[in-house]
Design an enzyme around this catalytic site. Structure first.
Site, PDB file in Angstrom:
ATOM      1  NE  ARG A  61      11.206  -7.439 -18.659  1.00 44.02           N
ATOM      2  CZ  ARG A  61      11.970  -7.539 -19.716  1.00 44.02           C
ATOM      3  NH1 ARG A  61      11.488  -8.031 -20.833  1.00 44.02           N
ATOM      4  NH2 ARG A  61      13.222  -7.149 -19.689  1.00 44.02           N
ATOM      5  CD  GLU A  98      20.481   1.900 -21.518  1.00 39.78           C
ATOM      6  OE1 GLU A  98      19.498   1.562 -22.188  1.00 39.78           O
ATOM      7  OE2 GLU A  98      20.546   1.722 -20.297  1.00 39.78           O
TER       8      GLU A  98
END
Length: 177
Positions: A61, A98
């Site tokens: 993106r 994460e």
């Protein structure tokens, strides 16, 4: 000038891609010609006149935002891609997520000493991708001038993470507290 609130063009998708996550969908913003143009202009105008020679956008993106910013500024665009996507010799940088690690790469001949680089992405959350991208720029011998984003998830403190490594300006069009 676009008169509507750009944040109104971002749609929250609860529990995507997993339970507890609220995904910020930018596709309505980029589908709105005036809204998208306004967001691109805000990022470009903020960094205009600083001698920037390249814009780097991270897969995927970041390409959607970075390429039009580069066009608007009249400079080259460099894609930072996932491993194995670029055909020539590359610099590579791993970074923590994460849930594990990932890597980005740029072509070794995409930039070099004397280049002043703006790092652009659609969203900054934890700042890890941005720091990895900046390290790629440094591997090439170029200078990071700043960071520009459509959307910042300020509650995840990305400015603190980026600030541990870089003191350059961080500009965001939309900040979510």
């Amino acid at each position: 000038m676009f008169s509507a609130n750009l944040e109104d063009l971002i749609i929250d998708i609860p529990d995507y891609p997993e339970p507890g996550v609220i995904f910020k969908d930018i596709t309505p913003l980029i589908a709105d010609s005036q809204g998208f143009a306004s967001a691109i202009d805000e990022i470009s105008d903020n960094f205009m006149g600083r001698g920037i020679t390249k814009v780097v956008g991270s897969e995927a993106r970041g390409f959607v935002v970075g390429a039009p910013v580069a066009y608007r500024m009249g400079v080259g665009f460099v894609p930072a891609r996932k491993p194995g996507k670029l055909p020539r010799e590359t610099y590579s940088q791993s970074y923590e997520l994460e849930y594990g690690t990932d890597s980005l790469q740029i072509h070794k001949d995409a930039m070099g000493p004397g280049d002043k680089v703006l790092i652009v992405d659609d969203l900054v959350a934890t700042g890890g991708t941005s720091v990895a991208t900046a390290k790629l720029v440094e591997q090439a011998g170029a200078e990071v001038v700043g960071f520009g984003f459509l959307l910042e998830l300020a509650y995840l403190n990305p400015r603190e993470i980026i600030g541990e490594y870089y003191q350059q300006e961080i500009f965001t069009v939309i900040k979510v507290d």
